[in-house]
Design a protein around this motif. Structure first.
Motif, PDB file in Angstrom:
ATOM      1  N   ASP A   1       0.806  -1.228   0.000  1.00  0.00           N
ATOM      2  CA  ASP A   1       0.000   0.000   0.000  1.00  0.00           C
ATOM      3  C   ASP A   1       0.835   1.274   0.000  1.00  0.00           C
ATOM      4  N   ALA A   2       2.150   1.164  -0.142  1.00  0.00           N
ATOM      5  CA  ALA A   2       2.998   2.360  -0.143  1.00  0.00           C
ATOM      6  C   ALA A   2       2.602   3.284  -1.292  1.00  0.00           C
ATOM      7  N   PRO A   3       2.328   4.572  -1.019  1.00  0.00           N
ATOM      8  CA  PRO A   3       1.932   5.508  -2.073  1.00  0.00           C
ATOM      9  C   PRO A   3       3.074   5.754  -3.062  1.00  0.00           C
ATOM     10  N   PHE A   4       2.686   6.154  -4.247  1.00  0.00           N
ATOM     11  CA  PHE A   4       3.632   6.450  -5.325  1.00  0.00           C
ATOM     12  C   PHE A   4       4.751   7.365  -4.837  1.00  0.00           C
ATOM     13  N   ARG A   5       4.396   8.452  -4.178  1.00  0.00           N
ATOM     14  CA  ARG A   5       5.406   9.426  -3.785  1.00  0.00           C
ATOM     15  C   ARG A   5       6.382   8.854  -2.760  1.00  0.00           C
ATOM     16  N   ASP A   6       5.904   8.009  -1.854  1.00  0.00           N
ATOM     17  CA  ASP A   6       6.792   7.391  -0.872  1.00  0.00           C
ATOM     18  C   ASP A   6       7.815   6.484  -1.550  1.00  0.00           C
ATOM     19  N   VAL A   7       7.366   5.779  -2.588  1.00  0.00           N
ATOM     20  CA  VAL A   7       8.275   4.901  -3.331  1.00  0.00           C
ATOM     21  C   VAL A   7       9.375   5.727  -3.990  1.00  0.00           C
ATOM     22  N   VAL A   8       8.984   6.831  -4.620  1.00  0.00           N
ATOM     23  CA  VAL A   8       9.959   7.715  -5.268  1.00  0.00           C
ATOM     24  C   VAL A   8      10.943   8.262  -4.243  1.00  0.00           C
ATOM     25  N   THR A   9      10.424   8.671  -3.092  1.00  0.00           N
ATOM     26  CA  THR A   9      11.277   9.240  -2.048  1.00  0.00           C
ATOM     27  C   THR A   9      12.314   8.228  -1.558  1.00  0.00           C
ATOM     28  N   LEU A  10      11.878   6.989  -1.359  1.00  0.00           N
ATOM     29  CA  LEU A  10      12.807   5.953  -0.898  1.00  0.00           C
ATOM     30  C   LEU A  10      13.878   5.652  -1.936  1.00  0.00           C
ATOM     31  N   MET A  11      13.474   5.577  -3.199  1.00  0.00           N
ATOM     32  CA  MET A  11      14.453   5.317  -4.259  1.00  0.00           C
ATOM     33  C   MET A  11      15.500   6.416  -4.311  1.00  0.00           C
ATOM     34  N   ASP A  12      15.048   7.649  -4.162  1.00  0.00           N
ATOM     35  CA  ASP A  12      15.981   8.777  -4.204  1.00  0.00           C
ATOM     36  C   ASP A  12      16.899   8.780  -2.983  1.00  0.00           C
ATOM     37  N   ARG A  13      16.331   8.512  -1.828  1.00  0.00           N
ATOM     38  CA  ARG A  13      17.119   8.565  -0.590  1.00  0.00           C
ATOM     39  C   ARG A  13      18.192   7.486  -0.561  1.00  0.00           C
ATOM     40  N   TRP A  14      17.857   6.281  -1.029  1.00  0.00           N
ATOM     41  CA  TRP A  14      18.781   5.162  -0.941  1.00  0.00           C
ATOM     42  C   TRP A  14      19.521   4.902  -2.252  1.00  0.00           C
ATOM     43  N   LYS A  15      19.248   5.729  -3.271  1.00  0.00           N
ATOM     44  CA  LYS A  15      19.939   5.622  -4.558  1.00  0.00           C
ATOM     45  C   LYS A  15      19.809   4.224  -5.164  1.00  0.00           C
ATOM     46  N   GLU A  71      -6.971  -3.243 -22.614  1.00  0.00           N
ATOM     47  CA  GLU A  71      -6.467  -3.308 -23.981  1.00  0.00           C
ATOM     48  C   GLU A  71      -4.981  -2.998 -24.071  1.00  0.00           C
ATOM     49  N   LEU A  72      -4.365  -2.597 -22.951  1.00  0.00           N
ATOM     50  CA  LEU A  72      -2.964  -2.206 -22.962  1.00  0.00           C
ATOM     51  C   LEU A  72      -2.067  -3.402 -22.656  1.00  0.00           C
ATOM     52  N   PRO A  73      -0.800  -3.353 -23.124  1.00  0.00           N
ATOM     53  CA  PRO A  73       0.166  -4.371 -22.705  1.00  0.00           C
ATOM     54  C   PRO A  73       0.267  -4.387 -21.190  1.00  0.00           C
ATOM     55  N   ALA A  74       0.760  -5.514 -20.640  1.00  0.00           N
ATOM     56  CA  ALA A  74       0.765  -5.698 -19.184  1.00  0.00           C
ATOM     57  C   ALA A  74       1.413  -4.527 -18.454  1.00  0.00           C
ATOM     58  N   GLY A  75       2.580  -4.062 -18.953  1.00  0.00           N
ATOM     59  CA  GLY A  75       3.282  -2.970 -18.282  1.00  0.00           C
ATOM     60  C   GLY A  75       2.472  -1.700 -18.262  1.00  0.00           C
ATOM     61  N   LEU A  76       1.873  -1.344 -19.380  1.00  0.00           N
ATOM     62  CA  LEU A  76       1.101  -0.108 -19.454  1.00  0.00           C
ATOM     63  C   LEU A  76      -0.233  -0.218 -18.738  1.00  0.00           C
ATOM     64  N   ALA A  77      -0.746  -1.424 -18.618  1.00  0.00           N
ATOM     65  CA  ALA A  77      -2.020  -1.604 -17.931  1.00  0.00           C
ATOM     66  C   ALA A  77      -1.910  -1.226 -16.463  1.00  0.00           C
ATOM     67  N   ARG A  78      -0.669  -1.306 -15.915  1.00  0.00           N
ATOM     68  CA  ARG A  78      -0.462  -0.921 -14.522  1.00  0.00           C
ATOM     69  C   ARG A  78      -0.191   0.568 -14.367  1.00  0.00           C
ATOM     70  N   ALA A  79      -0.109   1.285 -15.483  1.00  0.00           N
ATOM     71  CA  ALA A  79       0.363   2.670 -15.443  1.00  0.00           C
ATOM     72  C   ALA A  79      -0.548   3.595 -14.659  1.00  0.00           C
ATOM     73  N   GLY A  80      -1.802   3.231 -14.494  1.00  0.00           N
ATOM     74  CA  GLY A  80      -2.702   4.087 -13.742  1.00  0.00           C
ATOM     75  C   GLY A  80      -2.611   3.893 -12.246  1.00  0.00           C
ATOM     76  N   GLY A  81      -1.749   2.960 -11.794  1.00  0.00           N
ATOM     77  CA  GLY A  81      -1.657   2.655 -10.378  1.00  0.00           C
ATOM     78  C   GLY A  81      -1.098   3.805  -9.559  1.00  0.00           C
ATOM     79  N   ALA A  82      -1.505   3.859  -8.294  1.00  0.00           N
ATOM     80  CA  ALA A  82      -1.047   4.919  -7.395  1.00  0.00           C
ATOM     81  C   ALA A  82      -0.285   4.370  -6.198  1.00  0.00           C
ATOM     82  N   THR A  83      -0.204   3.046  -6.060  1.00  0.00           N
ATOM     83  CA  THR A  83       0.519   2.433  -4.944  1.00  0.00           C
ATOM     84  C   THR A  83       1.526   1.414  -5.490  1.00  0.00           C
ATOM     85  N   ALA A  84       2.437   1.001  -4.615  1.00  0.00           N
ATOM     86  CA  ALA A  84       3.443   0.021  -5.022  1.00  0.00           C
ATOM     87  C   ALA A  84       2.785  -1.257  -5.516  1.00  0.00           C
TER      88      ALA A  84
END
Length: 221
Positions: A22-36, A76-89
């Motif tokens: 359930d981690a929000p999109f922004r939290d995921v981005v923040t963790l990736m940036d913090r831990w490189k 109708e989208l490929p598997a990767g793009l079908a997830r593109a609307g997601g907001a959580t991990a």
């Protein structure tokens, strides 16, 4: 590190950063940036790995910022793009995750990465609980083994085993991971085997085999 074969447990990063479903999109981005890091394991239920969310998954989400696909369009989208609307991990992740066990060899992990087209693998135990993570860079650590360590292993695992009676007449030199075998042997047949076995030692970059058979002459008497 010990002798070949090296395992994932020898080179993996322990206690890696991870997120919950359930981690929000922004939290995921923040963790990736913090831990490189460019990807994070996604966990649930006692630390079990259920997927991996990567920078590519997050960028797909941003690509639909102005045109989030509705549920019907997503089908109708490929598997990767079908997830593109997601907001959580959990909505963005690739699942099921491609994982590996700590006792797998470095070669097995490298093949799994190449076969599945991924840059890192969560390391799990028998219950699927996260124990570490191994990246391409980690797998390359075997090529940082000291020349002295490689020399010792090539002599022990190759020369002493193939040529127990003439090992003292064979010289093993390693420079920047390149092995050179020099000396005299009784017959030419074992030379290709010695080269192949030396090349299989983890951390060896190349092998130059200069083993020559002793010339045998008929006794004139």
């Amino acid at each position: 590190m010990h002798g070949s074969p090296h395992t994932v447990g020898d080179v993996m990063t322990r206690n890696p950063v991870a997120v919950g479903r359930d981690a929000p999109f922004r939290d995921v981005v923040t963790l990736m940036d913090r831990w490189k890091v460019s990807a994070l394991p996604v966990l649930e239920g006692g630390g079990r790995v259920i997927g991996v969310v990567s920078e590519a998954d997050l960028l797909s989400r941003e690509g639909f910022r102005d045109r989030d696909p509705d549920r019907f369009a997503a089908r109708e989208l490929p598997a990767g793009l079908a997830r593109a609307g997601g907001a959580t991990a959990g909505e963005l992740m690739n699942a099921p995750a491609v994982t590996v066990h700590a006792d797998a060899t470095v070669a097995e992990a490298a093949r799994a990465m190449a076969r599945r087209g991924v840059k890192r693998l969560p390391v799990v135990d028998g219950a699927g609980v996260l124990r570490g993570i191994v990246s391409r860079a980690d797998l390359l650590k075997v090529f940082l083994r000291a020349d002295e360590e490689l020399t010792e292993e090539v002599r022990r695992e190759v020369v002493d085993r193939l040529f127990p009676l003439s090992a003292d007449h064979i010289r093993v030199e390693v420079t920047e991971g390149v092995v050179t075998l020099t000396g005299w042997i009784d017959s030419p047949e074992p030379a290709p085997v010695a080269e192949r076995l030396a090349r299989a030692v983890e951390g060896v970059v190349d092998v130059r085999c200069r083993l020559c058979p002793v010339a045998v002459h008929d006794d004139p008497h």
